[in-house]
Write an enzyme that holds these catalytic residues in place. Sequence first.
Site, PDB file in Angstrom:
ATOM      1  N   SER A  65     -59.629 -44.779  -5.179  1.00 39.48           N
ATOM      2  CA  SER A  65     -58.325 -44.380  -5.717  1.00 39.48           C
ATOM      3  C   SER A  65     -58.279 -44.857  -7.164  1.00 39.48           C
ATOM      4  O   SER A  65     -59.167 -45.594  -7.605  1.00 39.48           O
ATOM      5  CB  SER A  65     -57.175 -44.993  -4.900  1.00 39.48           C
ATOM      6  OG  SER A  65     -57.171 -46.409  -5.030  1.00 39.48           O
ATOM      7  N   LEU A  79     -52.310 -48.849  -3.226  1.00 34.89           N
ATOM      8  CA  LEU A  79     -51.727 -47.949  -4.217  1.00 34.89           C
ATOM      9  C   LEU A  79     -52.772 -47.057  -4.884  1.00 34.89           C
ATOM     10  O   LEU A  79     -53.922 -47.453  -5.063  1.00 34.89           O
ATOM     11  CB  LEU A  79     -51.006 -48.746  -5.307  1.00 34.89           C
ATOM     12  CG  LEU A  79     -49.784 -49.542  -4.867  1.00 34.89           C
ATOM     13  CD1 LEU A  79     -49.201 -50.288  -6.061  1.00 34.89           C
ATOM     14  CD2 LEU A  79     -48.743 -48.633  -4.236  1.00 34.89           C
ATOM     15  N   HIS A  90     -62.639 -48.509  -2.554  1.00 33.23           N
ATOM     16  CA  HIS A  90     -62.114 -49.276  -1.423  1.00 33.23           C
ATOM     17  C   HIS A  90     -63.190 -49.605  -0.403  1.00 33.23           C
ATOM     18  O   HIS A  90     -63.223 -50.701   0.138  1.00 33.23           O
ATOM     19  CB  HIS A  90     -60.999 -48.493  -0.706  1.00 33.23           C
ATOM     20  CG  HIS A  90     -59.774 -48.337  -1.519  1.00 33.23           C
ATOM     21  ND1 HIS A  90     -58.762 -49.254  -1.524  1.00 33.23           N
ATOM     22  CD2 HIS A  90     -59.400 -47.357  -2.386  1.00 33.23           C
ATOM     23  CE1 HIS A  90     -57.797 -48.848  -2.343  1.00 33.23           C
ATOM     24  NE2 HIS A  90     -58.171 -47.705  -2.877  1.00 33.23           N
TER      25      HIS A  90
END
Length: 175
Positions: A65, A79, A90
Site C-alpha cells: 500500500s 492505512l 506488508h
Amino acid sequence: PASEFRCLSPEDAVSVFEIEREAFISVSGDCPLHLDEIRHFLNLCPELSLGWFEEGRLVAFIIGSLWDQERLSQAALTLHKAQGTAVHIHVLAVHRTFRQQGKGSILMWRYLQYLRCLPFARRALLMCEDFLVPFYQKCGFEALGPCEVTVGDLAFIEMQHSVRGHAFVRRNSGC
C-alpha cells in the site's frame, strides 16, 4: 499459461490468506494481514499487489500500500495513503510446497521492477524480523534500523529500497 504474474484482485483474498496463515502462524503465531485487511488492500490498491500463479494456482504473493512518511508507524499497518510515494510492502509469502526454490527472491525482483513503472513510487519500505534481514539485503534493501512498529512481543527492522534511479526494465515489460 503455465506461469503468470499479475496484480491480485479481491477474489484472490482467500487464497492469499491461506498461504499467509500457513507461512506466518508457524513462525510468529500471527499473520501480518488478516482476511478482512487483505480484502481491504486488494479493494483499495490492487495495483500494489503481485501474485505468482502456476497452472492457475497462487504460489506466492506480495501485498503493498502507499505510505506518506519517511518511516513506518503503527498506522502504516492498516492505512493506504493515496498521495504517498513510498510503497509499504506488508507481506511476501510463498506457498509451503514452493519454498526453498528462489521464488520469494524472483517475486520480489519482479515487484521492484514493476514499481519502477509506477510514476508515483519513489521507494519501497518494509519491516521484518532480524532473521529475514539477509534475505532482503540480497534483494537490494538497506536496513534503516529498528522499526517503531511492534506487534505483541515482536520487534522489527525497517528496510528500504529505492525504486527510482537505475531502470532495469525490459523494453517490452508493459511499462
